[in-house]
Scaffold this motif. Structure first.
Motif, short mmCIF file in Angstrom:
data_model
loop_
_atom_site.label_atom_id
_atom_site.label_comp_id
_atom_site.label_asym_id
_atom_site.label_seq_id
_atom_site.Cartn_x
_atom_site.Cartn_y
_atom_site.Cartn_z
N CYS A 51 0.69 -1.55 -0.21
CA CYS A 51 -0.07 0.00 0.05
C CYS A 51 0.72 1.16 -0.02
N LEU A 52 0.74 2.04 -0.92
CA LEU A 52 1.47 3.20 -1.19
C LEU A 52 0.56 4.42 -1.03
N ALA A 53 1.01 5.34 0.08
CA ALA A 53 0.20 6.62 0.29
C ALA A 53 0.68 7.61 -0.44
N ALA A 54 -0.10 8.63 -1.01
CA ALA A 54 0.35 9.65 -1.87
C ALA A 54 0.22 10.99 -0.79
N ALA A 55 1.45 11.23 -0.29
CA ALA A 55 1.48 12.35 0.59
C ALA A 55 2.86 13.30 0.28
N LEU A 56 2.58 14.62 0.75
CA LEU A 56 3.75 15.38 0.35
C LEU A 56 4.76 15.35 1.26
N TYR A 57 4.63 15.10 2.71
CA TYR A 57 5.44 15.11 3.47
C TYR A 57 6.06 13.56 4.11
N HIS A 58 7.34 13.46 4.45
CA HIS A 58 8.06 12.15 4.76
C HIS A 58 7.64 11.00 3.94
N SER A 59 8.04 11.55 2.78
CA SER A 59 7.36 10.60 1.57
C SER A 59 8.76 10.52 0.76
N ARG A 60 8.55 9.62 -0.25
CA ARG A 60 9.75 9.26 -1.09
C ARG A 60 9.32 9.70 -2.64
N PRO A 61 10.43 10.39 -3.43
CA PRO A 61 9.89 10.55 -4.80
C PRO A 61 9.30 9.26 -5.49
N GLU A 66 2.99 23.61 -5.19
CA GLU A 66 3.03 22.86 -4.12
C GLU A 66 2.32 21.21 -4.22
N SER A 67 1.19 21.47 -4.78
CA SER A 67 0.32 20.35 -4.87
C SER A 67 -0.39 19.95 -6.26
N LEU A 68 -1.12 18.97 -6.49
CA LEU A 68 -1.77 18.57 -7.63
C LEU A 68 -3.23 18.48 -7.26
N ALA A 87 -4.33 6.74 8.05
CA ALA A 87 -4.30 6.08 6.58
C ALA A 87 -2.89 5.91 6.02
N VAL A 88 -2.00 6.94 6.32
CA VAL A 88 -0.63 6.95 5.95
C VAL A 88 0.18 5.77 6.62
N GLN A 89 -0.10 5.77 8.18
CA GLN A 89 0.56 4.84 8.98
C GLN A 89 0.09 3.41 8.52
N ALA A 90 -1.17 3.23 7.96
CA ALA A 90 -1.63 1.93 7.51
C ALA A 90 -0.85 1.51 6.32
N CYS A 91 -0.03 2.54 5.51
CA CYS A 91 0.50 1.77 4.50
C CYS A 91 1.81 1.54 4.57
N ASP A 92 2.43 0.84 3.58
CA ASP A 92 3.89 0.62 3.76
C ASP A 92 4.91 1.61 3.57
N MET A 93 4.47 2.69 2.59
CA MET A 93 5.36 3.58 2.27
C MET A 93 4.53 4.85 1.87
N ALA A 94 5.03 6.14 1.86
CA ALA A 94 4.49 7.22 1.39
C ALA A 94 5.36 7.92 0.10
N GLU A 142 -9.11 16.47 -1.35
CA GLU A 142 -8.56 17.67 -2.04
C GLU A 142 -7.92 18.46 -0.97
N GLY A 143 -8.36 18.86 0.15
CA GLY A 143 -7.78 20.01 0.81
C GLY A 143 -6.84 19.35 2.05
N GLN A 144 -7.14 18.05 2.58
CA GLN A 144 -6.22 17.94 3.67
C GLN A 144 -5.42 16.76 3.55
N GLY A 145 -5.44 16.25 2.34
CA GLY A 145 -4.63 14.79 2.04
C GLY A 145 -5.19 13.68 2.80
N LEU A 146 -4.35 12.71 2.99
CA LEU A 146 -4.66 11.36 3.90
C LEU A 146 -4.52 11.65 5.19
N THR A 147 -5.33 11.17 5.97
CA THR A 147 -5.27 11.24 7.53
C THR A 147 -4.06 10.62 7.79
N ASP A 148 -3.42 10.72 9.14
CA ASP A 148 -2.35 10.02 9.67
C ASP A 148 -2.70 8.52 9.55
#
Length: 258
Positions: A186-196, A240-242, A223-230, A215-221
């Motif tokens: 599971c890969l989370a799309a996130a701006l911070y603490h993430s890999r290219p 800044e974002s799309l 959801a990100v923590q439940a993923c393998d990687m951001a 659209e406004g808040q991105g993923l919740t913490d």
């Protein structure tokens, strides 16, 4: 062929309610679509209950003759009432919901898209269309997402929800944990603490799930923590974002062949 000339006809009133009310669509297992192209596309994957059309529309789109036994003629004023847009397309369908279940996606899906609180129908529709185009085989929707069979979402997806399994989940982080338990990455799309994005693994033998946030808040913490990687999409400093629909579509294209 039955003809309806009154805008106050009970069938017309019911179809208009289906167009507007998600609770009714859910309770009755039906949904409403407008436009000849969309109705023809949906009929490939969903059962058509009733087609409402003007004589002009039937003459203009001969492919609709295939549904002659389920077609009801309507006058132009009735078509205008059925229309959810300023300019009526004169063709409307009431379809049976395909009845996709989240359990099937969680148990069998190999390439999955998961959306968390993506509220805009245009974005959800765009992402469903992209998921179908790039070979994904299921979509999970958290609470707060735009309904996949609402008219605006259907128009944006061009009926993709009729061919691609799409189902709601009550607890997205828990669903992601279920996927990971059977080896789906599971890969989370996130701006911070993430890999290219180009640093993400290129092989997913047991499956991949791309997770996109609101659209406004991105993923919740959670959801990100439940993923393998951001992961993030590399961009210039000018932006800044799309948009969620664009960002998600880029991810889906990137992982189209895994």
């Amino acid at each position: 062929m039955e003809t309806i000339t009154s805008r106050e006809n009970a069938k017309i009133k019911y179809a208009c309610r289906l167009r507007e009310e998600e609770k009714l669509r859910t309770a009755d297992g039906l949904f409403f679509a407008e436009g000849p192209k969309l109705c023809l596309e949906l009929a490939r994957g969903c059962t058509l209950q009733t087609l409402y059309a003007t004589e002009k529309a039937l003459a203009h789109t001969p492919e609709l003759e295939a549904f002659a036994g389920k077609t009801v003629l309507v006058t132009e004023p009735v078509a205008q009432k059925l229309s959810g847009t300023k300019t009526s397309q004169d063709v409307f369908g009431v379809f049976e919901h395909p009845g996709w279940q989240a359990a099937d996606i969680l148990a069998k899906g190999r390439r999955i898209l998961a959306l968390e609180a993506v509220q805009d129908p245009g974005n959800v529709g765009t992402l469903l269309r992209s998921a179908a185009a790039f070979g994904f085989d299921g979509v999970l929707l958290s609470k707060g997402c735009a309904a996949p069979f609402a008219p605006k979402t259907l128009r944006a997806s061009m009926g993709a929800a009729g061919r691609l399994p799409v189902a709601p989940v009550q607890d997205l982080p828990q669903a992601l944990q279920q996927l990971r338990a059977r080896g789906v990455v599971c890969l989370a799309a996130a701006l911070y603490h993430s890999r290219p994005l180009d640093e993400a693994p290129q092989s997913y033998p047991d499956g991949l799930c791309a997770v996109i946030g609101s659209e406004g808040q991105g993923l919740t913490d959670a959801a990100v923590q439940a993923c393998d990687m951001a992961v993030r999409i590399p961009m210039t400093a000018l932006v800044e974002s799309l948009n969620a629909g664009v960002a998600g579509s880029v991810l889906l294209w990137h992982f189209r062949g895994v």
